[in-house]
Motif scaffolding. Sequence first.
Motif, PDB file in Angstrom:
ATOM      1  N   TYR A  78      19.495  36.400  42.449  1.00 24.70           N
ATOM      2  CA  TYR A  78      20.305  36.780  41.284  1.00 24.70           C
ATOM      3  C   TYR A  78      20.802  35.538  40.541  1.00 24.70           C
ATOM      4  CZ  TYR A  78      20.646  41.266  43.797  1.00 24.70           C
ATOM      5  OH  TYR A  78      20.389  42.425  44.462  1.00 24.70           O
ATOM      6  N   GLY A  79      21.184  34.508  41.311  1.00 21.60           N
ATOM      7  CA  GLY A  79      21.628  33.264  40.699  1.00 21.60           C
ATOM      8  C   GLY A  79      20.521  32.607  39.894  1.00 21.60           C
ATOM      9  N   ASN A  80      19.298  32.643  40.426  1.00 24.85           N
ATOM     10  CA  ASN A  80      18.156  32.087  39.698  1.00 24.85           C
ATOM     11  C   ASN A  80      17.908  32.851  38.402  1.00 24.85           C
ATOM     12  OD1 ASN A  80      17.743  30.174  41.697  1.00 24.85           O
ATOM     13  ND2 ASN A  80      16.187  31.370  42.755  1.00 24.85           N
ATOM     14  N   ILE A  81      18.075  34.164  38.445  1.00 24.66           N
ATOM     15  CA  ILE A  81      17.916  34.976  37.232  1.00 24.66           C
ATOM     16  C   ILE A  81      18.998  34.590  36.221  1.00 24.66           C
ATOM     17  CG2 ILE A  81      18.076  37.315  36.275  1.00 24.66           C
ATOM     18  CD1 ILE A  81      16.889  38.295  39.006  1.00 24.66           C
ATOM     19  N   LEU A  82      20.239  34.491  36.685  1.00 24.17           N
ATOM     20  CA  LEU A  82      21.352  34.170  35.790  1.00 24.17           C
ATOM     21  C   LEU A  82      21.192  32.783  35.168  1.00 24.17           C
ATOM     22  CD1 LEU A  82      23.959  35.357  34.651  1.00 24.17           C
ATOM     23  CD2 LEU A  82      25.178  34.324  36.572  1.00 24.17           C
ATOM     24  N   ASP A  83      20.609  31.847  35.912  1.00 22.55           N
ATOM     25  CA  ASP A  83      20.415  30.483  35.414  1.00 22.55           C
ATOM     26  C   ASP A  83      19.129  30.316  34.608  1.00 22.55           C
ATOM     27  OD1 ASP A  83      22.792  29.747  36.626  1.00 22.55           O
ATOM     28  OD2 ASP A  83      21.811  28.979  38.438  1.00 22.55           O
ATOM     29  N   SER A  84      18.332  31.383  34.513  1.00 20.48           N
ATOM     30  CA  SER A  84      17.049  31.291  33.806  1.00 20.48           C
ATOM     31  C   SER A  84      17.256  31.258  32.293  1.00 20.48           C
ATOM     32  CB  SER A  84      16.162  32.485  34.180  1.00 20.48           C
ATOM     33  OG  SER A  84      16.638  33.667  33.556  1.00 20.48           O
ATOM     34  N   GLN A 105      33.865  36.171  49.208  1.00 19.63           N
ATOM     35  CA  GLN A 105      33.522  34.756  49.173  1.00 19.63           C
ATOM     36  C   GLN A 105      32.271  34.442  48.366  1.00 19.63           C
ATOM     37  OE1 GLN A 105      33.294  33.688  53.321  1.00 19.63           O
ATOM     38  NE2 GLN A 105      35.501  33.886  53.626  1.00 19.63           N
ATOM     39  N   LYS A 106      31.318  35.381  48.289  1.00 20.04           N
ATOM     40  CA  LYS A 106      30.050  35.061  47.639  1.00 20.04           C
ATOM     41  C   LYS A 106      29.714  35.977  46.464  1.00 20.04           C
ATOM     42  CE  LYS A 106      28.040  32.751  51.595  1.00 20.04           C
ATOM     43  NZ  LYS A 106      26.857  32.572  52.421  1.00 20.04           N
ATOM     44  N   VAL A 107      29.868  37.285  46.633  1.00 21.85           N
ATOM     45  CA  VAL A 107      29.476  38.202  45.558  1.00 21.85           C
ATOM     46  C   VAL A 107      30.441  38.092  44.383  1.00 21.85           C
ATOM     47  CG1 VAL A 107      29.115  40.626  44.930  1.00 21.85           C
ATOM     48  CG2 VAL A 107      28.327  39.785  47.152  1.00 21.85           C
ATOM     49  N   LEU A 108      31.724  38.074  44.660  1.00 21.57           N
ATOM     50  CA  LEU A 108      32.718  37.998  43.584  1.00 21.57           C
ATOM     51  C   LEU A 108      32.574  36.727  42.743  1.00 21.57           C
ATOM     52  CD1 LEU A 108      34.941  39.636  42.296  1.00 21.57           C
ATOM     53  CD2 LEU A 108      36.567  38.575  43.864  1.00 21.57           C
ATOM     54  N   PHE A 165      29.649  37.200  40.511  1.00 15.40           N
ATOM     55  CA  PHE A 165      29.916  38.146  39.434  1.00 15.40           C
ATOM     56  C   PHE A 165      30.823  37.529  38.374  1.00 15.40           C
ATOM     57  CE2 PHE A 165      31.597  41.807  37.248  1.00 15.40           C
ATOM     58  CZ  PHE A 165      30.414  42.480  36.975  1.00 15.40           C
ATOM     59  N   MET A 166      31.782  36.698  38.774  1.00 21.62           N
ATOM     60  CA  MET A 166      32.645  36.007  37.806  1.00 21.62           C
ATOM     61  C   MET A 166      31.800  35.124  36.887  1.00 21.62           C
ATOM     62  SD  MET A 166      35.559  37.137  38.433  1.00 21.62           S
ATOM     63  CE  MET A 166      37.015  37.246  39.378  1.00 21.62           C
ATOM     64  N   LYS A 167      30.813  34.459  37.478  1.00 24.80           N
ATOM     65  CA  LYS A 167      29.899  33.619  36.681  1.00 24.80           C
ATOM     66  C   LYS A 167      29.092  34.497  35.722  1.00 24.80           C
ATOM     67  CE  LYS A 167      26.163  30.264  37.109  1.00 24.80           C
ATOM     68  NZ  LYS A 167      25.242  29.575  38.027  1.00 24.80           N
ATOM     69  N   PHE A 168      28.637  35.649  36.207  1.00 25.96           N
ATOM     70  CA  PHE A 168      27.893  36.595  35.378  1.00 25.96           C
ATOM     71  C   PHE A 168      28.736  37.022  34.168  1.00 25.96           C
ATOM     72  CE2 PHE A 168      27.116  41.083  34.352  1.00 25.96           C
ATOM     73  CZ  PHE A 168      25.764  41.069  34.027  1.00 25.96           C
ATOM     74  N   VAL A 169      29.973  37.417  34.426  1.00 27.13           N
ATOM     75  CA  VAL A 169      30.872  37.862  33.351  1.00 27.13           C
ATOM     76  C   VAL A 169      31.154  36.715  32.387  1.00 27.13           C
ATOM     77  CG1 VAL A 169      33.202  38.711  32.828  1.00 27.13           C
ATOM     78  CG2 VAL A 169      31.904  39.728  34.709  1.00 27.13           C
ATOM     79  N   THR A 188      38.512  42.525  31.350  1.00 25.41           N
ATOM     80  CA  THR A 188      38.809  41.965  32.675  1.00 25.41           C
ATOM     81  C   THR A 188      37.560  41.976  33.557  1.00 25.41           C
ATOM     82  OG1 THR A 188      39.419  44.076  33.693  1.00 25.41           O
ATOM     83  CG2 THR A 188      41.185  42.835  32.571  1.00 25.41           C
ATOM     84  N   GLU A 189      37.501  41.025  34.479  1.00 21.63           N
ATOM     85  CA  GLU A 189      36.378  40.946  35.410  1.00 21.63           C
ATOM     86  C   GLU A 189      36.338  42.181  36.302  1.00 21.63           C
ATOM     87  OE1 GLU A 189      38.329  38.373  34.687  1.00 21.63           O
ATOM     88  OE2 GLU A 189      36.913  36.860  33.968  1.00 21.63           O
ATOM     89  N   GLU A 190      37.521  42.659  36.709  1.00 20.93           N
ATOM     90  CA  GLU A 190      37.597  43.822  37.599  1.00 20.93           C
ATOM     91  C   GLU A 190      36.963  45.052  36.961  1.00 20.93           C
ATOM     92  OE1 GLU A 190      40.996  45.680  40.397  1.00 20.93           O
ATOM     93  OE2 GLU A 190      41.508  45.587  38.272  1.00 20.93           O
ATOM     94  N   LEU A 191      37.325  45.331  35.716  1.00 20.09           N
ATOM     95  CA  LEU A 191      36.780  46.501  35.037  1.00 20.09           C
ATOM     96  C   LEU A 191      35.294  46.318  34.731  1.00 20.09           C
ATOM     97  CD1 LEU A 191      37.605  49.282  34.102  1.00 20.09           C
ATOM     98  CD2 LEU A 191      38.186  48.315  31.878  1.00 20.09           C
ATOM     99  N   THR A 192      34.916  45.109  34.375  1.00 16.45           N
ATOM    100  CA  THR A 192      33.504  44.834  34.104  1.00 16.45           C
ATOM    101  C   THR A 192      32.678  45.031  35.370  1.00 16.45           C
ATOM    102  OG1 THR A 192      34.158  43.231  32.420  1.00 16.45           O
ATOM    103  CG2 THR A 192      31.887  43.144  33.169  1.00 16.45           C
ATOM    104  N   MET A 193      33.199  44.580  36.505  1.00 10.63           N
ATOM    105  CA  MET A 193      32.484  44.746  37.765  1.00 10.63           C
ATOM    106  C   MET A 193      32.354  46.226  38.124  1.00 10.63           C
ATOM    107  SD  MET A 193      33.165  42.811  41.331  1.00 10.63           S
ATOM    108  CE  MET A 193      31.938  42.755  42.599  1.00 10.63           C
ATOM    109  N   MET A 194      33.411  46.985  37.915  1.00  6.86           N
ATOM    110  CA  MET A 194      33.362  48.417  38.191  1.00  6.86           C
ATOM    111  C   MET A 194      32.318  49.092  37.299  1.00  6.86           C
ATOM    112  SD  MET A 194      36.499  51.153  38.276  1.00  6.86           S
ATOM    113  CE  MET A 194      36.702  51.307  36.518  1.00  6.86           C
TER     114      MET A 194
END
Length: 195
Positions: free
Chosen positions: A73-79, A126-129, A132-136, A150-156
């Motif tokens: 997922y990180g590789n996709i986000l950094d693509s 520790q890892k998913v959140l 996801f913060m980077k994604f947002v 907010t990150e919380e609502l976006t994640m939901m």
Amino acid sequence: MNGFERRKQKKTEQIYSVSFQLFSQHGFQKVSVNEIAHKAKVSPATIYNYFGTKEQLYSDMLMNWMDKQLEQYGNILDSGLSFPEKTKEIMLSEAKNLKILSDEFQKDPSSEVSGLMQMMERYNEQKVLPFFMKFVATGKQEGYIHKDQTEELTMMYFTMFKNEMGRYLESSNQEHATRSIDQWVELFFYGLRRN
């Protein structure tokens, strides 16, 4: 990394791969350390030396698999893909991975593997959140997510959408479902009505 560490890493990856296959096919209780060792071409003593117990092997194997998915997922986000394309790829991968976990690991081992649920919660924190913060942040920076959201609502919202997309992909004609993925992404970003 010296030769010993490389060999140990290679053996560990073999053990993880075989364990994932056997645990997913037969469940935690029906798989023995001897069976894993035989198929991984290592001794049972090697498994006990590396992991201590079958429960620890299971936990470590699952965390290793999740790390690899998160790295993808990180590789996709950094693509160089556009943010909607990144979102689409991540959602499709996550829907597929949830299907693997639900289909392959049907029997819930949390009662058999001590502390697994707590470990999963820590992993998410520790890892998913952070991912996801980077994604947002990326979505906000590129103007696809409102800066005040907010990150919380976006994640939901992301989780709800991804779960429904997974159910849709599972239950419908694959060719039709694949063609409509772009509409799912359009709905994700713009809702039913776009100005």
